[in-house]
Design a protein around this motif. Structure first.
Motif: not given
Lengths: 381, 328
Positions: B16-27, B59-74
Motif C-alpha cells: 500500500v505504501r508503494e501504491l500511495f507513493a505511485d498514485l499520491c505524490p504531493p503533486e 470474508e463471508s461478506a466479501g471482505g478481507l476479514g482482517m482487523d484493526e491491527v492490519d488497518l492502522v498501519r495502512i
C-alpha cells in the motif's frame, strides 16, 4: 501480534505475586545508609533463597531461565508489590550482561553466584572528575606489574560506592593511547590495598555515591573483563543495558503511576479538590508509563526474534528518565505545601532520586545527540 | 504475548505504501484541491482492487476479514502520503458498521464503487460532497443516509472537503452497529494517521536540515536543531506502540470491554495527537521561512497534522476519558 498472556505466563505472574506478598519485609532503611545497605543485602539473600533475585539468569548461576516476557512480568509484579528496591541493581543490570558476554568461565563461576546472592554488591567506577559525559577522557592509569596492575587516579559519582564490595572500573592501561583506545575493563575489590573511598552526600544528604582514590592500588590481572585494551567496547555493551531495558523496566514506572492515581483518590477522599490541570498531568504520567510498557514489549519481541538494540536504547533512556521526573514532580504538585515535609514522604525521596535520572548513564543532552546522529542520521558536524 | 507484526502484515503495508507513493505524490494531493470531488484520480479503485477498503469486512461478506491491527498501519501510510480521500472514514468506520448491520450498502463500499464518510458527535464530515453514503450518529444509534442536505465548510487543509450535515433525506438505522464503537474506531484511525503525518514531517525535516547550510555547515549539525528533532522522534516512537495496542483492543471485544477499549484508544489518540503537534511545530521551525510558504510541500502535512490532532477528540479530551476510566 498476540497481546494476550498465554496461560503459562498468567501462572507465572501468580507465582511471582504470591511469593512477593508472602516474603515482603515491609519498609526498611534507605540503601544509601550503612545500616540500610546491610538490610537491603539481607533482602537480596531472601530473594536469592527464593529463586527470585535473578530470574532471567541461567539456573546454574542462581536464576530460573526466564524468557524476556517472564522477566517483564516479574518486574511488573516486583514493583507493584511494594517490596524494597534492589541494592544489587548495578551488578545485576549493568555488570552481569558484560560478564555473561566477556567473562572467562572462571570469572563467571566466581562472580555471578556471589552477585546473585548479595554477597557481592557492586558499584560502577566509570566517571572521573574530568570524564563525565565525555567518558573517553578517562585518566586513571593501570600499569602492568607482573600479574598485577598498579592503579593511580580518581573515580567519582560511584552510585552505591560508599558501601559496595566490588567496583567495576574503566582504566587506562596504555598511557600513550588516547580517547577510546588503551582502556581496560577491570573488576576491583573494595578492600584492595591502596584504595580509599569517600562518601559524597547527594541532594538529600545521604551517601548515595562516593569518590574513589587509587594510590598505587594493586589489582590482579585475573580481574580484567574482556581483553586488555578493549575496555571501551566491553563497557559499551553494558551502556546499552543501562540505557535500554535492563536498568529500568516498565514495571517500576507502572507501579509509580498506579500510586500516583492512588494519591489522587486519597486526596479526593479527604475532600481536597484536585484541579483539572493536575488531573490531566496525572493521567499523562499514567499514559506515558503505558507507552513505555508497550514500547518495551515491542523491543522484547524484536530481541526474542534475535535482533539487537543499539542507539535506540537512547530513546528509552530519555523517555523513562523524563517520565519518572515528571511523574514525581506531579505528585509533589498534588501534595502542594505538604510536599516539602520529609516525614514518611516517599514522593519526595522518589523525586530526589528521579532528579538524577536525566544526568546519570549519559546525560539526556548526550542521549539526544545520539538519537539525532545515529537514529535520525543527522550530520555530526 | 508477541507484540510484533507478521511478514504478511509487513508486506501488505509495504504494497500500500508503494501504491500511495505511485498514485499520491504531493503533486497529486495538490491537484485534488482543484478537482470537483477532491479526490486523487484512480486511487480509490486501486484501493478497492487491493482489498484495502474491505479490510474490516468479514470474508463471508466479501471482505478481507482482517482487523484493526492490519488497518492502522495502512492508515499510518495514508497519513505519511497525505492521502486526501476519506479512507479512514470509509474503511475504518463505515465498512465495519455496514458489515455489523448487514447493510445492503456494504457490497459497493467494499469494491470502491461507492465512497462513505461519517459525521460523528456533531463534527463535520470529510469528503461529503463526493460521497455516496454518510453515517451519522444519533444517540446510541448510527444512521446511514444516501441523500442529505449540508453546508460546505472550508478547512485550512484544502484536502479536507468538510461539510456540516444538516438533514438526512433518505436514511435508515444501522441496527447492530454501535455508535460508541464507531467513535473509538474514528479516534484510533485518526491516531494512526497522526503517527504517519508526524513521521513524514520528521523525515522531510531531517532531509532538509541535512542539506541546508548556514555558517558553512548543515543546519542539522547544530545541537539545538538536533534536539528539536530528537524530541519529535521520541514523541513518535512512544505514540506508535499505543496505537497498535489500541488496535488490538478494538479488534478483540471478547477480552476488552467498552471501557477498556475506550481507555486504550484514548491513550493512543492523546499521545499521537501530541506527537503530531510537536512534529508540526518543530518541522516548521527547523525549515525556517521556506516551510512557511504555500509553494513548499511541507504545508500539506502541517495542515493535516493540525486538523488530525484535533479531529475526533484532542489530546486533552482523550486524557479526560482515560482519567474517567482510571476513576480519578
Amino acid at each position: 501480534m498476540d497481546l494476550e498472556l498465554a496461560p503459562r505466563y498468567v501462572e507465572f505472574r501468580e507465582e511471582c505475586r504470591s511469593w512477593l506478598d508472602a516474603n515482603n519485609p515491609g519498609a526498611i532503611a534507605s540503601m544509601d545508609t550503612a545500616a540500610g545497605f546491610e538490610e537491603h543485602r539481607r533482602w537480596e539473600r531472601v530473594l536469592f533463597d527464593g529463586g527470585w533475585s535473578v530470574p532471567g539468569w541461567p539456573a546454574a548461576y542462581g536464576g530460573r531461565d526466564c524468557d524476556l516476557i517472564e522477566w517483564l512480568i516479574y518486574e511488573e509484579e516486583y514493583w507493584l508489590s511494594g517490596v524494597p528496591g534492589r541494592v544489587s541493581a548495578n551488578g545485576v543490570s549493568l555488570l552481569a550482561p558484560t560478564i555473561f558476554n566477556f567473562g572467562t568461565p572462571e570469572q563467571q563461576d566466581f562472580f555471578l553466584p556471589r552477585m546473585a546472592s548479595g554477597e557481592h554488591i557492586w558499584a560502577q567506577g566509570w566517571s572521573e572528575p574530568e570524564a563525565g559525559s565525555d567518558l573517553a577522557g578517562i585518566k586513571t592509569k593501570a600499569i602492568r606489574d607482573g600479574d598485577h596492575y598498579v592503579l593511580n587516579g580518581q573515580k567519582t559519582w560511584c552510585s552505591r560506592g560508599a558501601f559496595a564490595d566490588w567496583i567495576f572500573c574503566l582504566v587506562r592501561t596504555d598511557p600513550d593511547a588516547e580517547r577510546h583506545a588503551g582502556l581496560t575493563y577491570l573488576l576491583v575489590p573494595a578492600d584492595a590495598p591502596g584504595m580509599e573511598r569517600r562518601p559524597i552526600g547527594r541532594l538529600d544528604g545521604e551517601p548515595g555515591f562516593a569518590e574513589i582514590f587509587f594510590d598505587d592500588c594493586r589489582v590482579s590481572t585475573d580481574h580484567v573483563l574482556g581483553e586488555e585494551g578493549q575496555g571501551w567496547a566491553v563497557a559499551m555493551a553494558a551502556a546499552g543495558s543501562e540505557r535500554g531495558l535492563n536498568l529500568r523496566s516498565p514495571g517500576r514506572f507502572m507501579a509509580a503511576a498506579e500510586r500516583l492515581t492512588d494519591l489522587v483518590r486519597d486526596l479526593q477522599a479527604q475532600g481536597r479538590a484536585v484541579d483539572v490541570r493536575l488531573r490531566d498531568e496525572v493521567t499523562d504520567a499514567w499514559i506515558r508509563a503505558q507507552a513505555y510498557r508497550w514500547q518495551t514489549y515491542m523491543i522484547a519481541a524484536k530481541l526474542m526474534d534475535g535482533a539487537e538494540i543499539g542507539s535506540e536504547a537512547s530513546l528509552m533512556k530519555v523517555f523513562w528518565s523524563e517520565m519518572d521526573l515528571e511523574l514525581h514532580a506531579t505528585a509533589l504538585r498534588l501534595l502542594g505545601e505538604h510536599g516539602e515535609i520529609t516525614d514518611g514522604n516517599d514522593w519526595l525521596d522518589g523525586y530526589v532520586f528521579a532528579l538524577s535520572g536525566p544526568i546519570y548513564a549519559g546525560t539526556n543532552e548526550i542521549q539526544r545527540n545520539i538519537i539525532a546522529e545515529r537514529v535520525l542520521g543527522l550530520p555530526r558536524r | 504475548m508477541q507484540f510484533t507484526f507478521t511478514d504478511e502484515q509487513d508486506m501488505f503495508r509495504d504494497t500500500v505504501r508503494e501504491l500511495f507513493a505511485d498514485l499520491c505524490p504531493p503533486e497529486a494531493v495538490r491537484a485534488s484541491w482543484d478537482n470537483d470531488d477532491g479526490r486523487v484520480p484512480g486511487l480509490w479503485s486501486a484501493l478497492g482492487d487491493m482489498g484495502v477498503l474491505s479490510v474490516l469486512a468479514p470474508e463471508s461478506a466479501g471482505g478481507l476479514g482482517m482487523d484493526e491491527v492490519d488497518l492502522v498501519r495502512i492508515l499510518e501510510e495514508a497519513g505519511y502520503a497525505g492521502v486526501p480521500d476519506p479512507l479512514m472514514e470509509h474503511a475504518a468506520i463505515a465498512v465495519p458498521a455496514l458489515a455489523e448491520a448487514g447493510s445492503p450498502h456494504l457490497a459497493a463500499a467494499l469494491t470502491g464503487e461507492t465512497t462513505c464518510t461519517v459525521a460523528l458527535r456533531g463534527g463535520a464530515a470529510v469528503g461529503a460532497a463526493g460521497a455516496d453514503l454518510v453515517l451519522v450518529e444519533q444517540g446510541d444509534a448510527l444512521l446511514a443516509a444516501t441523500a442529505w442536505r449540508m453546508t460546505p465548510r472550508t478547512s485550512i487543509d484544502q484536502s479536507r472537503r468538510l461539510a456540516t450535515i444538516l438533514e438526512l433525506d433518505e436514511r435508515e438505522e444501522l441496527v447492530g452497529a454501535d455508535a460508541a464503537l464507531a467513535f473509538d474506531r474514528a479516534a484510533l484511525g485518526t491516531a494512526a494517521q497522526c503517527v504517519g503525518v508526524a513521521r513524514r514531517l520528521l523525515d522531510a525535516t531531517v532531509e532538509y536540515v541535512g542539506e541546508r547550510h548556514q555558517f558553512g555547515k548543515p543546519v542539522g549539525s547544530y545541537q539545538a536543531v538536533k534536539h528539536h528533532l530528537a524530541n519529535v522522534r521520541l514523541a513518535v516512537e512512544f505514540a506508535a506502540p499505543l496505537v497498535y495496542r489500541a488496535a488490538w483492543s478494538v479488534a478483540h471485544p471478547e477480552s476488552h470491554d467498552a471501557v477498556t477499549r475506550g481507555r486504550d484508544v484514548s491513550m493512543a489518540k492523546a499521545m499521537a495527537a501530541d506527537a503530531v503537534d510537536l512534529a508540526c511545530r518543530q518541522a516548521l521551525q527547523c525549515h525556517g521561512a521556506i516551510g512557511y510558504t504555500f509553494e513548499y510541500d511541507l504545508q500539506l502535512w502541517l495542515k493535516r497534522g493540525w486538523a488530525l490532532a484535533a479531529a475526533h477528540g484532542d489530546s486533552r479530551s482523550h486524557r479526560d476519558r482515560v482519567a474517567d476510566a482510571l476513576g480519578i
